[in-house]
Design a protein around this motif. Structure first.
Motif, PDB file in Angstrom:
ATOM      1  N   LEU A  94      16.927  16.860  61.468  1.00 14.37           N
ATOM      2  CA  LEU A  94      16.058  15.938  60.744  1.00 14.37           C
ATOM      3  C   LEU A  94      15.129  16.763  59.871  1.00 14.37           C
ATOM      4  CD1 LEU A  94      15.249  14.295  64.040  1.00 14.37           C
ATOM      5  CD2 LEU A  94      15.901  12.839  62.170  1.00 14.37           C
ATOM      6  N   VAL A  95      14.764  16.218  58.730  1.00 15.24           N
ATOM      7  CA  VAL A  95      13.708  16.819  57.926  1.00 15.24           C
ATOM      8  C   VAL A  95      12.602  15.779  57.872  1.00 15.24           C
ATOM      9  CG1 VAL A  95      13.049  17.765  55.696  1.00 15.24           C
ATOM     10  CG2 VAL A  95      15.343  18.205  56.596  1.00 15.24           C
ATOM     11  N   GLU A  96      11.490  16.098  58.525  1.00 17.27           N
ATOM     12  CA  GLU A  96      10.355  15.186  58.605  1.00 17.27           C
ATOM     13  C   GLU A  96       9.120  15.870  58.049  1.00 17.27           C
ATOM     14  OE1 GLU A  96      11.408  12.519  62.509  1.00 17.27           O
ATOM     15  OE2 GLU A  96      10.229  14.334  62.831  1.00 17.27           O
ATOM     16  N   ASP A  97       8.476  15.216  57.093  1.00 16.16           N
ATOM     17  CA  ASP A  97       7.268  15.770  56.475  1.00 16.16           C
ATOM     18  C   ASP A  97       7.499  17.189  55.962  1.00 16.16           C
ATOM     19  OD1 ASP A  97       5.804  13.406  57.050  1.00 16.16           O
ATOM     20  OD2 ASP A  97       5.417  14.151  59.081  1.00 16.16           O
ATOM     21  N   GLY A  98       8.700  17.435  55.421  1.00 10.58           N
ATOM     22  CA  GLY A  98       9.013  18.737  54.842  1.00 10.58           C
ATOM     23  C   GLY A  98       9.350  19.820  55.853  1.00 10.58           C
ATOM     24  N   VAL A  99       9.497  19.460  57.144  1.00  7.92           N
ATOM     25  CA  VAL A  99       9.800  20.433  58.190  1.00  7.92           C
ATOM     26  C   VAL A  99      11.187  20.157  58.755  1.00  7.92           C
ATOM     27  CG1 VAL A  99       9.121  21.301  60.466  1.00  7.92           C
ATOM     28  CG2 VAL A  99       7.365  20.727  58.785  1.00  7.92           C
ATOM     29  N   ILE A 100      11.988  21.218  58.870  1.00 15.18           N
ATOM     30  CA  ILE A 100      13.316  21.098  59.482  1.00 15.18           C
ATOM     31  C   ILE A 100      13.131  21.054  60.985  1.00 15.18           C
ATOM     32  CG2 ILE A 100      15.555  22.211  59.832  1.00 15.18           C
ATOM     33  CD1 ILE A 100      15.069  23.647  57.112  1.00 15.18           C
ATOM     34  N   ARG A 101      13.754  20.052  61.617  1.00 18.30           N
ATOM     35  CA  ARG A 101      13.690  19.902  63.070  1.00 18.30           C
ATOM     36  C   ARG A 101      15.108  19.718  63.592  1.00 18.30           C
ATOM     37  NH1 ARG A 101       9.422  15.703  64.881  1.00 18.30           N
ATOM     38  NH2 ARG A 101       8.989  17.259  66.483  1.00 18.30           N
ATOM     39  N   VAL A 102      15.397  20.315  64.739  1.00 17.30           N
ATOM     40  CA  VAL A 102      16.718  20.241  65.362  1.00 17.30           C
ATOM     41  C   VAL A 102      16.584  19.557  66.713  1.00 17.30           C
ATOM     42  CG1 VAL A 102      18.638  21.578  66.312  1.00 17.30           C
ATOM     43  CG2 VAL A 102      17.594  22.264  64.150  1.00 17.30           C
TER      44      VAL A 102
END
Length: 105
Positions: A94-102
């Motif tokens: 996911l990309v949330e608020d410009g941050v890549i999250r796995v």
């Protein structure tokens, strides 16, 4: 719900770049292929080679194991050629608020 781990800001992983992250006992390769972010287990199913150190094929969104040349589809984890024949794990990104999250499970 599976845990989400923050990887980095999206601008720190431009197209063609790879990053290795460790979470508990997992090593995960996070790859930007033509602007799409993928996460794949950093372990070749043939001989445990480190996939993140392999060559990225941006045309096919595949990564090649540097040891024996097996290529893996970043979308599915399936090997595209021998000697590997067993897929590796992939993880939701996911990309949330410009941050890549796995998402790890």
């Amino acid at each position: 719900m599976s845990p989400l781990i923050d990887i980095c800001p999206l601008e720190e992983l431009p197209p063609g770049e790879k990053r290795l992250v460790t979470w508990e006992d997992l090593e995960i390769g996070v790859v930007n292929c033509r602007g799409e972010i993928f996460a794949i287990e950093d372990r070749c199913s043939h001989d445990d080679g480190e996939l993140v150190e392999g060559e990225l094929d941006e045309d096919d969104c595949a990564i090649e194991c540097p040891r024996h040349g097996s290529r893996f589809d970043l979308r599915t984890g399936k090997p595209l050629n021998l000697p590997a024949y067993v897929p590796v794990d992939t993880f939701s990104v996911l990309v949330e608020d410009g941050v890549i999250r796995v998402e790890v499970d």
